[in-house]
Write a protein that holds these residues in place. Structure first.
Motif: not given
Length: 225
Positions: A171-176
Motif C-alpha cells: 500500500g505504501f509503495w503504491g502511494l509512493t
C-alpha cells in the motif's frame, strides 16, 4: 507580519494556511501558485521548508531497531538520480527499506546497499558482502530500488502477521510510486524529502492531514531566516 506557523514571514497567516491546505490535498507547486496567487518561486520555497519539517518529525518518531543506528541524511547532496528511466552506470540508484512498526510504516535510505545484494537476498541466495549489511537489509519488510522503480518483498509468506505487513508495504509503495512518478531527475536530497513526505501522508491517511500539519507547524513553526 504575525504568523504563528511561519517565523519571519512576509505572508499572512491566512494565506499561508491556504497554501498549507492545498499542499495537504497533494497539489503541485504550479497548481498551488495558480490558485493562491503566490509566485511559484515563493511556493516552492515554503513547500521545501514544510517537507524539511515533516522529515524532522518522521525521524523523531521513527523507532530505532536494536543494533542498527539510524542513517543521518544531510542536505547538500546534488547527485542526480533518475526515476523509472535508464540509470547511468556511474550514478548509484537510490535504494530504501520499508518496515512496519506499531501500525505505522517507516522508511530508510540504504546508501551502502547495492542492487545485486537486494536481488540475491530476495531470491534467497547468500551474498558475499558483510554479514552486518545483510542482516540490516533482512530487518526490512520490503526494499525498493528507485532506479528500477521496483519493490522487493522480504517478509516471506503472505499469511498472518506477515500478510498484514506485506499489505502495508504494498500500500505504501503504491502511494509512493504514484507520487514520485510526477518528478523527473530528482537529486538525492530531494528524493529523501519526498520519500519522507510519502511516509507521513501514508501514516496519517485516515486523518485530516491539514489539521495534522497545522498542529505540527504550530508546535514547530517554520523559520525563513
Amino acid at each position: 507580519m504575525k504568523n504563528k506557523y511561519l517565523k519571519g514571514a512576509h505572508l499572512s497567516e491566512r494565506k499561508f494556511k491556504e497554501i498549507l491546505k492545498l499542499f495537504s490535498e497533494d497539489l503541485t507547486a504550479t497548481q498551488i501558485a495558480s490558485i493562491s496567487g503566490v509566485s511559484r518561486v515563493t511556493v516552492n520555497s515554503y513547500l521545501k521548508k514544510i517537507r524539511m519539517q515533516i522529515v524532522k518529525f518522521c525521524e523523531t518518531v521513527m523507532p530505532e531497531p536494536a543494533g542498527y543506528p539510524k542513517v543521518q541524511h544531510r542536505s547538500g547532496h546534488d547527485t542526480i538520480v533518475a526515476v523509472k528511466s535508464e540509470v547511468d552506470r556511474i550514478v548509484k540508484p537510490v535504494i530504501f527499506g520499508i518496515y512496519k512498526a506499531d501500525d505505522k510504516v517507516y522508511t530508510e535510505i540504504l546508501p551502502e546497499v547495492s542492487r545485486s545484494m537486494i536481488q540475491a537476498i530476495a531470491r534467497g541466495r547468500s551474498v558475499l558482502e558483510t554479514v552486518v549489511t545483510v542482516d540490516r537489509i533482512r530487518r526490512f519488510h520490503g526494499v525498493v530500488d528507485l532506479g528500477q522503480y521496483r519493490l522487493y518483498n522480504l517478509s516471506g509468506n503472505s499469511h498472518g502477521e506477515n500478510g498484514k505487513q506485506l499489505d502495508d508495504v504494498d500500500g505504501f509503495w503504491g502511494l509512493t510510486k504514484h507520487r514520485l512518478a510526477k518528478f523527473k531527475g530528482l537529486n538525492r536530497n530531494t528524493a529523501y524529502l519526498h520519500l519522507k513526505e510519502c511516509e507521513f501522508r501514508y501514516n496519517y491517511r485516515n486523518e485530516d492531514l491539514f489539521q495534522v500539519l497545522l498542529t505540527l507547524l504550530k508546535n514547530y513553526p517554520l523559520n525563513l531566516s
